[in-house]
Design a protein around this motif. Structure first.
Motif, PDB file in Angstrom:
ATOM      1  N   UNK A   4       0.765  -1.165   0.004  1.00 60.28           N
ATOM      2  CA  UNK A   4       0.023  -0.168  -0.057  1.00 60.28           C
ATOM      3  C   UNK A   4       0.870   1.122   0.036  1.00 60.28           C
ATOM      4  N   UNK A   5       2.058   1.272   0.661  1.00 65.81           N
ATOM      5  CA  UNK A   5       3.028   2.245   0.765  1.00 65.81           C
ATOM      6  C   UNK A   5       3.713   2.616  -0.601  1.00 65.81           C
ATOM      7  N   UNK A   6       4.242   4.038  -0.748  1.00 64.35           N
ATOM      8  CA  UNK A   6       5.138   4.179  -1.840  1.00 64.35           C
ATOM      9  C   UNK A   6       6.443   3.474  -1.615  1.00 64.35           C
ATOM     10  N   UNK A   7       6.952   2.897  -2.557  1.00 67.15           N
ATOM     11  CA  UNK A   7       8.077   2.360  -2.395  1.00 67.15           C
ATOM     12  C   UNK A   7       8.588   2.384  -3.844  1.00 67.15           C
ATOM     13  N   UNK A  81       8.616   8.587  -8.145  1.00 62.74           N
ATOM     14  CA  UNK A  81       9.222   8.797  -9.503  1.00 62.74           C
ATOM     15  C   UNK A  81      10.338   7.629  -9.803  1.00 62.74           C
ATOM     16  N   UNK A  82      10.294   6.673  -8.831  1.00 63.10           N
ATOM     17  CA  UNK A  82      11.115   5.626  -9.068  1.00 63.10           C
ATOM     18  C   UNK A  82      12.605   5.951  -8.136  1.00 63.10           C
ATOM     19  N   UNK A  83      12.670   7.020  -7.636  1.00 66.39           N
ATOM     20  CA  UNK A  83      13.543   7.505  -6.823  1.00 66.39           C
ATOM     21  C   UNK A  83      14.305   6.458  -5.687  1.00 66.39           C
ATOM     22  N   UNK A  84      15.487   6.785  -5.072  1.00 65.79           N
ATOM     23  CA  UNK A  84      15.708   5.910  -3.731  1.00 65.79           C
ATOM     24  C   UNK A  84      15.046   6.404  -2.737  1.00 65.79           C
ATOM     25  N   UNK A  85      14.939   5.607  -1.521  1.00 64.59           N
ATOM     26  CA  UNK A  85      14.360   5.945  -0.368  1.00 64.59           C
ATOM     27  C   UNK A  85      15.341   6.871   0.126  1.00 64.59           C
ATOM     28  N   UNK A  86      14.650   7.829   0.877  1.00 64.09           N
ATOM     29  CA  UNK A  86      15.526   8.972   1.581  1.00 64.09           C
ATOM     30  C   UNK A  86      16.386   8.304   2.854  1.00 64.09           C
ATOM     31  N   UNK A  87      15.702   7.425   3.369  1.00 60.60           N
ATOM     32  CA  UNK A  87      16.562   6.700   4.728  1.00 60.60           C
ATOM     33  C   UNK A  87      16.563   5.292   4.573  1.00 60.60           C
ATOM     34  N   UNK A  88      17.266   4.374   5.146  1.00 60.22           N
ATOM     35  CA  UNK A  88      17.229   3.107   5.131  1.00 60.22           C
ATOM     36  C   UNK A  88      18.018   2.350   3.717  1.00 60.22           C
ATOM     37  N   UNK A  89      17.731   1.380   3.525  1.00 62.48           N
ATOM     38  CA  UNK A  89      18.469   0.672   2.312  1.00 62.48           C
ATOM     39  C   UNK A  89      17.518   0.399   1.346  1.00 62.48           C
ATOM     40  N   UNK A  90      17.974   0.337   0.006  1.00 61.74           N
ATOM     41  CA  UNK A  90      17.272   0.183  -1.291  1.00 61.74           C
ATOM     42  C   UNK A  90      16.946  -1.511  -1.129  1.00 61.74           C
TER      43      UNK A  90
END
Length: 90
Positions: A4-7, A81-90
């Motif tokens: 459900x969440x953006x990822x 937009x397909x960008x990386x997460x701001x924190x944590x690991x991909x």
């Protein structure tokens, strides 16, 4: 993977606070439907639902606070937009 969440895998997902608001609205609608039911079971469920609403409201405040912290520190999320997460690991 989130459902459900953006990822990265789910760029069309929603923010946590948005999902929590939808849940809160649904619980509130259920509450209005049982408000006039005087049976003890209905009143018990209503009281529980009111407590759930309080918890959901607090969860919304916490999620909004996390979004503010992330926005301030790292700018707007680019996950949609397909960008990386701001924190944590991909």
């Amino acid at each position: 993977m989130t459902h459900f969440l953006v990822s990265e895998e789910h760029p069309d997902g929603q923010r946590l606070e948005t999902i929590l608001r939808i849940l809160r609205k649904d619980v509130l609608i259920r509450c209005t439907k049982i408000t006039d039911d005087a049976r003890p079971e209905a009143q018990h469920v209503l009281a529980n639902n009111i407590k759930v609403l309080e918890h959901l409201s607090e969860a919304i405040r916490l999620a909004e606070d996390s979004t503010r912290v992330l926005d301030k520190a790292f700018g707007p999320s680019q996950a949609a937009k397909g960008g990386p997460p701001r924190i944590g690991t991909e």
